[in-house]
Write an enzyme that holds these catalytic residues in place. Structure first.
Site, PDB file in Angstrom:
ATOM      1  N   LYS A   1      25.091  45.292  41.333  1.00 28.74           N
ATOM      2  CA  LYS A   1      24.973  45.605  39.899  1.00 28.74           C
ATOM      3  C   LYS A   1      24.713  44.342  39.077  1.00 28.74           C
ATOM      4  O   LYS A   1      23.814  44.294  38.258  1.00 28.74           O
ATOM      5  CB  LYS A   1      26.263  46.276  39.368  1.00 28.74           C
ATOM      6  CG  LYS A   1      26.672  47.524  40.089  1.00 28.74           C
ATOM      7  CD  LYS A   1      27.853  48.187  39.404  1.00 28.74           C
ATOM      8  CE  LYS A   1      29.156  47.406  39.490  1.00 28.74           C
ATOM      9  NZ  LYS A   1      29.730  47.337  40.855  1.00 28.74           N
TER      10      LYS A   1
ATOM     11  N   ARG B   1      34.615  52.618  34.427  1.00 26.67           N
ATOM     12  CA  ARG B   1      35.088  52.602  35.802  1.00 26.67           C
ATOM     13  C   ARG B   1      36.052  53.750  36.085  1.00 26.67           C
ATOM     14  O   ARG B   1      36.527  53.895  37.205  1.00 26.67           O
ATOM     15  CB  ARG B   1      35.799  51.289  36.071  1.00 26.67           C
ATOM     16  CG  ARG B   1      35.093  50.458  37.142  1.00 26.67           C
ATOM     17  CD  ARG B   1      35.854  49.200  37.294  1.00 26.67           C
ATOM     18  NE  ARG B   1      35.542  48.431  38.439  1.00 26.67           N
ATOM     19  CZ  ARG B   1      34.791  47.341  38.424  1.00 26.67           C
ATOM     20  NH1 ARG B   1      34.180  46.963  37.328  1.00 26.67           N
ATOM     21  NH2 ARG B   1      34.641  46.641  39.519  1.00 26.67           N
TER      22      ARG B   1
ATOM     23  N   ARG C   1      29.823  36.587  50.248  1.00 24.29           N
ATOM     24  CA  ARG C   1      29.323  36.281  48.909  1.00 24.29           C
ATOM     25  C   ARG C   1      29.976  35.021  48.318  1.00 24.29           C
ATOM     26  O   ARG C   1      31.175  34.817  48.423  1.00 24.29           O
ATOM     27  CB  ARG C   1      29.625  37.483  48.021  1.00 24.29           C
ATOM     28  CG  ARG C   1      29.348  37.313  46.575  1.00 24.29           C
ATOM     29  CD  ARG C   1      29.270  38.639  45.898  1.00 24.29           C
ATOM     30  NE  ARG C   1      30.538  39.056  45.312  1.00 24.29           N
ATOM     31  CZ  ARG C   1      30.635  40.034  44.427  1.00 24.29           C
ATOM     32  NH1 ARG C   1      29.569  40.721  44.081  1.00 24.29           N
ATOM     33  NH2 ARG C   1      31.790  40.359  43.928  1.00 24.29           N
TER      34      ARG C   1
ATOM     35  N   ARG D   1      35.191  34.580  45.287  1.00 21.74           N
ATOM     36  CA  ARG D   1      36.118  35.249  44.375  1.00 21.74           C
ATOM     37  C   ARG D   1      37.375  35.662  45.139  1.00 21.74           C
ATOM     38  O   ARG D   1      37.281  36.136  46.267  1.00 21.74           O
ATOM     39  CB  ARG D   1      35.437  36.492  43.783  1.00 21.74           C
ATOM     40  CG  ARG D   1      34.551  36.162  42.614  1.00 21.74           C
ATOM     41  CD  ARG D   1      33.772  37.333  42.108  1.00 21.74           C
ATOM     42  NE  ARG D   1      34.466  38.604  42.065  1.00 21.74           N
ATOM     43  CZ  ARG D   1      33.947  39.716  41.560  1.00 21.74           C
ATOM     44  NH1 ARG D   1      32.724  39.694  41.055  1.00 21.74           N
ATOM     45  NH2 ARG D   1      34.609  40.844  41.553  1.00 21.74           N
TER      46      ARG D   1
ATOM     47  N   ARG E   1      39.446  47.715  46.777  1.00 24.71           N
ATOM     48  CA  ARG E   1      38.506  47.965  45.675  1.00 24.71           C
ATOM     49  C   ARG E   1      37.601  49.156  45.991  1.00 24.71           C
ATOM     50  O   ARG E   1      37.240  49.925  45.105  1.00 24.71           O
ATOM     51  CB  ARG E   1      37.658  46.710  45.410  1.00 24.71           C
ATOM     52  CG  ARG E   1      38.473  45.593  44.754  1.00 24.71           C
ATOM     53  CD  ARG E   1      37.774  44.245  44.868  1.00 24.71           C
ATOM     54  NE  ARG E   1      36.569  44.141  44.098  1.00 24.71           N
ATOM     55  CZ  ARG E   1      35.588  43.268  44.364  1.00 24.71           C
ATOM     56  NH1 ARG E   1      35.690  42.436  45.382  1.00 24.71           N
ATOM     57  NH2 ARG E   1      34.525  43.226  43.606  1.00 24.71           N
TER      58      ARG E   1
HETATM   59  P1  AMP Z   1      33.746  43.296  38.832  1.00 24.73           P
HETATM   60  O1  AMP Z   1      33.341  41.894  38.567  1.00 24.73           O
HETATM   61  O2  AMP Z   1      32.966  44.295  38.005  1.00 24.73           O
HETATM   62  O3  AMP Z   1      33.770  43.646  40.296  1.00 24.73           O
HETATM   63  O4  AMP Z   1      35.270  43.447  38.303  1.00 24.73           O
HETATM   64  C1  AMP Z   1      36.310  42.666  38.858  1.00 24.73           C
HETATM   65  C2  AMP Z   1      37.645  43.271  38.514  1.00 24.73           C
HETATM   66  O5  AMP Z   1      37.816  43.305  37.088  1.00 24.73           O
HETATM   67  C3  AMP Z   1      37.864  44.711  38.951  1.00 24.73           C
HETATM   68  O6  AMP Z   1      38.250  44.813  40.316  1.00 24.73           O
HETATM   69  C4  AMP Z   1      38.963  45.146  37.990  1.00 24.73           C
HETATM   70  O7  AMP Z   1      40.223  44.597  38.358  1.00 24.73           O
HETATM   71  C5  AMP Z   1      38.550  44.460  36.690  1.00 24.73           C
HETATM   72  N1  AMP Z   1      37.654  45.319  35.882  1.00 24.73           N
HETATM   73  C6  AMP Z   1      36.359  45.077  35.543  1.00 24.73           C
HETATM   74  N2  AMP Z   1      35.861  46.068  34.807  1.00 24.73           N
HETATM   75  C7  AMP Z   1      36.853  46.973  34.655  1.00 24.73           C
HETATM   76  C8  AMP Z   1      36.954  48.232  34.005  1.00 24.73           C
HETATM   77  N3  AMP Z   1      35.919  48.781  33.352  1.00 24.73           N
HETATM   78  N4  AMP Z   1      38.146  48.884  34.070  1.00 24.73           N
HETATM   79  C9  AMP Z   1      39.210  48.359  34.706  1.00 24.73           C
HETATM   80  N5  AMP Z   1      39.172  47.189  35.359  1.00 24.73           N
HETATM   81  C10 AMP Z   1      38.007  46.492  35.341  1.00 24.73           C
END
Ligand code: AMP
Length: 226
Positions: A13, A88, A127, A160, A171
């Site tokens: 994404k 999400r 990654r 990360r 996740r």
């Molecule tokens: P990402 O970089 O999009 O994979 O997000 C990393 C982490 O941020 C996720 O595993 C969640 O802990 C938190 N996070 C990001 N976006 C959201 C969201 N819309 N709702 C809840 N937690 C989020």
């Protein structure tokens, strides 16, 4: 152009949003990036989110909704935006519709990047992300350097903390249980484009852009599955 880029963690994404957003001159809004920056800066939001993110869990809906509400009213969103990582949960999707209605925003498209979990685990464990420009690289392809190959600020590459295999599996569970049901919600609104996330970055970009173009020209419309 108002796009929600959707898919499991590691579907690509962020990579696609970073390529597509400049083409339409619209901001790429990654809620994960916003939370990681907040954690780095040790803000109240960041301190709250950091532990949750490390465990691979979701930050509570009310916090995320406030965050996105504040972001979407900013001037740079007037021409459009790409939302990456939001919504999400179905609750976030429903509330997002309310925000869109309040701001009189229409024609929102969801771009669904489809990919299987095995491929995701392989990708995420390999990654590396740049601490400075945020670009993503494959550990094997960059020959184990710790300096960003594309970054003018010579950022350092890091893994990360939530890209460890046990957290990735968590996740993916969260994605299956809380996030994937969003698709049903959007399917009923008939505004989904699906693309094959197993292809190369370039091919996925091409598929997204050509399908967006078809939607814009109304060549085919609504529920572009497959
Ligand atoms: P990402 O970089 O999009 O994979 O997000 C990393 C982490 O941020 C996720 O595993 C969640 O802990 C938190 N996070 C990001 N976006 C959201 C969201 N819309 N709702 C809840 N937690 C989020």
């Amino acid at each position: 152009m108002r796009i929600i880029i959707f898919g499991a963690p590691g579907a690509g994404k962020g990579t696609q949003a970073k390529i597509i957003a400049p083409k339409f001159n619209i901001p790429h809004i990654s809620t994960g990036d916003i939370l990681r920056k907040a954690a780095e800066n040790k803000t109240t939001l960041g301190l709250k989110a950091e532990g949750i993110m490390k465990k691979g869990e979701l930050v509570p809906n009310d916090i995320m909704l406030n965050l996105i509400n504040d972001r979407l009213v900013q001037k740079d969103c007037e021409k459009g935006f790409i939302l990456d990582g939001f919504p999400r949960t179905v609750t976030q999707a429903i509330e997002l519709e309310r925000i869109f209605a309040k701001l009189r925003l229409e024609n929102i498209l969801l771009v669904n990047i489809k990919i299987n979990h095995e491929e995701i685990i392989k990708r995420l464990t390999e990654r590396m992300a740049c601490s400075s420009c945020g670009n993503i690289f494959n550990f094997n392809e960059i020959r184990k350097t710790d300096k960003c190959p594309s970054c003018e600020m010579l950022g350092t590459l890091y893994q990360r903390p939530d890209d460890k295999e046990v957290i990735i599996k968590k996740r993916l569970d969260v994605y299956e249980n809380d996030t994937k049901p969003i698709l049903k919600y959007y399917q009923s609104k008939k505004n989904i484009i699906s693309v094959d996330g197993r292809n190369s970055v370039e091919d996925i970009t091409h598929e997204i852009l050509s399908k967006l173009n078809m939607v814009q020209n109304k060549l085919f419309y609504n529920n572009i599955e497959g």
